[in-house]
Design an enzyme around this catalytic site. Structure first.
Site, PDB file in Angstrom:
ATOM      1  N   CYS A  72      33.736  14.216   4.510  1.00  7.79           N
ATOM      2  CA  CYS A  72      34.197  13.034   5.238  1.00  7.79           C
ATOM      3  C   CYS A  72      35.447  12.462   4.569  1.00  7.79           C
ATOM      4  O   CYS A  72      35.635  12.597   3.359  1.00  7.79           O
ATOM      5  CB  CYS A  72      33.089  11.982   5.272  1.00  7.79           C
ATOM      6  SG  CYS A  72      33.515  10.571   6.308  1.00  7.79           S
ATOM      7  N   CYS A  76      32.042   5.326   2.610  1.00  2.58           N
ATOM      8  CA  CYS A  76      31.087   4.223   2.788  1.00  2.58           C
ATOM      9  C   CYS A  76      30.076   4.221   1.635  1.00  2.58           C
ATOM     10  O   CYS A  76      29.487   5.263   1.329  1.00  2.58           O
ATOM     11  CB  CYS A  76      30.347   4.369   4.115  1.00  2.58           C
ATOM     12  SG  CYS A  76      31.466   4.565   5.504  1.00  2.58           S
ATOM     13  N   CYS A  79      26.537   5.583   2.370  1.00  6.53           N
ATOM     14  CA  CYS A  79      26.443   6.843   3.124  1.00  6.53           C
ATOM     15  C   CYS A  79      25.156   7.591   2.757  1.00  6.53           C
ATOM     16  O   CYS A  79      24.860   7.777   1.579  1.00  6.53           O
ATOM     17  CB  CYS A  79      27.647   7.720   2.802  1.00  6.53           C
ATOM     18  SG  CYS A  79      27.624   9.281   3.701  1.00  6.53           S
TER      19      CYS A  79
HETATM   20  S1  SF4 Z   1      28.683   6.923   6.467  1.00 10.03           S
HETATM   21 FE1  SF4 Z   1      29.261   8.737   5.260  1.00 10.03          FE
HETATM   22  S2  SF4 Z   1      29.749  10.285   6.786  1.00 10.03           S
HETATM   23 FE2  SF4 Z   1      29.754   8.309   7.860  1.00 10.03          FE
HETATM   24  S3  SF4 Z   1      31.902   7.612   7.818  1.00 10.03           S
HETATM   25 FE3  SF4 Z   1      30.884   6.760   6.027  1.00 10.03          FE
HETATM   26  S4  SF4 Z   1      31.271   8.205   4.344  1.00 10.03           S
HETATM   27 FE4  SF4 Z   1      31.665   9.251   6.275  1.00 10.03          FE
END
Ligand code: SF4
Length: 350
Positions: A72, A76, A79
């Protein structure tokens, strides 16, 4: 005395032999009908009832979430499907797995990640979307994305084959998105969100929003923005800890500081009670009510608070692998997992 002792000994012998037969018989059924059917030995011994009951109890992969990549471009902090590998199956193998799922009863596929538009600039994803709609004729094909990598050309090429596009957005305040990590550099997450909302309208794809409620956005009131964007569904998740992903020693994230209580989550829901498209998902509802396939096409069992993989459906087939998915079909139905999911049935005004 002697005769009765002989009879007693004979009875013990017969009983042991019967016991051995029963064990062998039940093992045979265990392996031939699948370990996850929950069928008791008593029922197994009842002959023709066996097939009926095991067929009824077997889990059908009606709705599957295929996280085909873990990579990604966002970071986040909470995540729960992190970049632990960079593996992606070759396209033909992924298609083979999708065909196996369809043959086992799949009606809806959701592609997720990681960020699904990252690999091969969305071409790999587009090919799978097209295959699922045109070749497999699935009633519903959807994607969950952070939205930052989607280009208009993708909609022009593949939009027809896509039923629903869900964009993750946790806040309508750019600063909060920065704090959460829901962003890449200086790029505006909200600009992408609004742009994609318009493309969905233009190319006739149902638009959905997913939000994760956590300590950074818990006090926000998103009512106006959501009503303005008018998604077909607004999925609101309570931030969830998964050992090995966003909690514990082997994890790539430490999400403890994002976690909110059940009561805080309820307060957020109450604040947004006027939003009719809101679909809430508490930790309890979320944990086992998704059939999740990882990048190797292994089902992930989250019952123990971590992700335990099955064998790949490409190696052992769907029937055997799904026994180790930990999937709670009742909770899937309770959380409203089955809904109108084909765009043709949604009666949308484009
Ligand atoms: S939650 Fe994880 S997979 Fe989804 S946008 Fe955020 S970093 Fe990327």
């Amino acid at each position: 005395m002697r005769v009765s002792a002989v009879i007693a000994s004979l009875q013990r012998c017969i009983s042991s032999i019967l016991c051995v037969f029963a064990r062998v018989f039940s093992k045979y059924n265990y392996w031939t009908t699948g370990a996850c059917t929950g069928t008791s030995t008593a029922v197994l011994a009842a002959g023709s009832k066996v097939d009926q009951n095991t067929e009824q109890n077997r889990t059908t992969p009606t709705s599957v979430n295929y996280h085909f990549t873990r990579k990604c471009n966002y970071k986040c902090g909470f995540c729960f499907h992190t970049a632990k590998t960079s593996f992606v199956l070759p396209l033909e193998e992924a298609k083979r797995g999708l065909r196996l799922l369809k043959d086992s009863g799949m009606e809806k596929i959701n592609f997720s990640g990681g960020e699904p538009f990252l690999h091969d600039r969305g071409e790999f994803l587009g090919q799978m979307v097209q295959y699922c709609k045109l070749d497999l004729q699935l009633p519903s094909v959807s994607i969950v994305s952070n939205g930052s990598m989607i280009r208009e050309q993708w909609f022009q090429k593949y939009g027809d084959c896509l039923d629903i596009l869900a964009i993750s957005c946790d806040s309508f305040n750019e600063e909060t998105n920065q704090l959460i990590g829901r962003t890449q550099g200086r790029k505006s997450h909200l600009d992408s969100l609004y742009k994609i909302r318009n493309w969905c309208q233009q190319y006739k794809v149902a638009f959905k929003i997913n939000s994760v409620i956590n300590t950074f956005n818990i006090d926000e009131d998103m009512t106006e923005n959501i009503i303005q964007l008018n998604p077909v569904r607004w999925k609101v998740f309570q931030c969830l800890l998964i050992d090995g992903e966003n909690a514990g020693e082997a994890a790539l994230r430490e999400a403890e500081r994002f976690v909110i209580s059940d009561q805080q989550f309820q307060e957020f829901l109450d604040r947004h009670s006027s939003v009719s498209c809101l679909v809430p998902e508490s930790n309890e509802k979320m944990r086992n009510s998704y059939l999740i396939l990882d990048e190797y096409m292994r089902f992930l069992d989250c019952r123990e608070g971590r992700k335990d993989p099955s064998k790949s459906i490409l190696d052992v087939g769907v029937k055997e692998a799904i026994c180790f998915s930990g999937f709670d079909e009742k909770m899937f139905l309770k959380r409203g997992g089955k809904y109108v999911w084909s765009k043709g049935d949604m009666k949308l005004e484009w």
